[in-house]
Scaffold this active site. Structure first.
Site, short mmCIF file in Angstrom:
data_model
loop_
_atom_site.label_atom_id
_atom_site.label_comp_id
_atom_site.label_asym_id
_atom_site.label_seq_id
_atom_site.Cartn_x
_atom_site.Cartn_y
_atom_site.Cartn_z
CB THR A 1 -10.87 2.24 -3.08
OG1 THR A 1 -10.17 2.57 -1.83
CG2 THR A 1 -11.32 3.60 -3.61
CE LYS B 1 -7.39 2.21 -4.48
NZ LYS B 1 -6.35 2.60 -3.36
CD GLU C 1 -8.64 6.27 -5.28
OE1 GLU C 1 -9.74 6.78 -4.59
OE2 GLU C 1 -7.65 5.68 -4.87
CG ASP D 1 -2.10 0.94 1.24
OD1 ASP D 1 -2.02 1.44 -0.02
OD2 ASP D 1 -2.80 1.34 2.27
CG PHE E 1 -10.58 1.69 3.63
CD1 PHE E 1 -10.38 0.88 2.53
CD2 PHE E 1 -10.12 3.23 3.75
CE1 PHE E 1 -9.96 1.60 1.56
CE2 PHE E 1 -9.56 3.46 2.72
CZ PHE E 1 -9.52 3.01 1.54
#
Length: 323
Positions: free
Chosen positions: A156, A132, A96, A17, A178
């Site tokens: 996400t 994303k 993203e 990440d 998350f």
């Protein structure tokens, strides 16, 4: 005994990440994920300066207003960083879409297709990229269309079970629930001051989603994300995939204790479930105060970091970039 990171790799796909190339080289993950916050950090690093200069020069040569050229530059930079990461990892990179488009299906589609076109121009195969998109209803609908076009998606900012159900219905490739941000909310909004790993609300959320997907035979990959400590990671050992920051990867690599598998795939029951419609999705997601608040907060934070990155690029462009 092997370190815990090595043990984790035997049961879960380990993803970095980060946009930090040096960290990715160090920990050799299968995949890597980026977002506006990580790209903003990466843009401060010396090794990325040539990529920024190239992106600015490339965007300046394209038609459009200054704002359109800035957006093009950001996409180009994200893809260039993704390309560099793909030279190291054997798997996929997640890139993203601008979070400001989170509630606009058509705009998300347009931006996602442009990102994929940029990767294609660099010779990157579609199966090595995950687009994303925030797990809003509009984002999930965009991902459903993209998946039918052969563009794989990573949904996400996922906090609620309703989001997870809708993503599975849409046939998305991967979701990123998350963990850490769910824990943050409960520490800030309840009387609890800490949680044991098995009682951690973020861990419990991912476990619930994982078991639901396996029970009903959904192919969508569950990738736990946003960890605050290694205890959360260990409590999800065996999950399809986990995306982990360099700091926590280092802690796992230094720990020689035994890692017990916490999640194991189950045989699908074959029991189908009714697809979640828009009205049910919106009610169930908004009925979860934590999920409703954290989704909005997450989008706002990504937007702020996107704007900060754009401001840096504009300032750099005004100073002039070597040809």
């Amino acid at each position: 005994m092997m370190d815990k990171l090595s043990q984790l790799r035997a049961m879960t796909a380990v993803v970095a990440d980060t946009g930090d190339i040096n960290a990715i080289r160090q920990f050799t993950p299968l995949d890597a994920t980026t977002n506006p916050s990580l790209l903003l950090k990466a843009a401060q690093q010396a090794e990325y300066q040539p990529l920024i200069e190239e992106a600015i020069a490339w965007a300046a040569a394209q038609s459009g207003s200054n704002e359109e050229q800035t957006a093009l530059c950001c996409d180009r930079l994200a893809v260039k960083i993704g390309y560099e990461i793909l030279q190291i990892v054997p798997g996929r990179i997640s890139t993203e879409v601008d979070a400001r488009l989170s509630f606009d299906t058509q705009a998300t589609l347009t931006r996602a297709r442009r990102i994929m076109d940029l990767y294609t121009q660099m010779g990157v195969a579609p199966e090595r990229v995950l687009i994303k998109v925030a797990s809003t209803w509009e984002g999930i609908k965009a991902a459903e269309i993209l998946e039918r076009e052969g563009v794989h998606c990573n949904l996400t900012l996922l906090f609620s079970f309703a989001q997870a159900r809708a993503c599975a219905d849409a046939g998305v490739t991967l979701i990123s629930p998350f963990v850490g941000r769910i824990l943050d909310w409960h520490l800030q909004n309840t009387s609890a001051t800490s949680f044991a790993p098995d009682e951690d609300p973020g861990v419990q959320s991912v476990r619930r989603i994982y078991h639901f997907y396996k029970e009903h035979g959904f192919d969508t990959t569950v990738m736990g994300a946003s960890f605050r400590n290694t205890g959360q990671i260990e409590a999800l050992a065996g999950c399809d995939s986990l995306t982990i920051s360099p700091d926590l990867l280092a802690q796992l690599a230094e720990d020689r204790g035994e890692l017990t598998r916490a999640l194991t795939p189950q045989s699908a029951s074959g029991n189908s479930v009714r697809a979640l419609g828009e009205s049910d999705f919106r009610f169930q997601h908004n009925d979860d105060a934590m999920a409703h608040e954290k989704l909005g907060e997450g989008i706002r934070k990504f937007v702020l970091d996107q704007i900060a990155l754009e401001d840096q690029i504009k300032a750099r462009a005004q100073q002039g970039v070597p040809a």
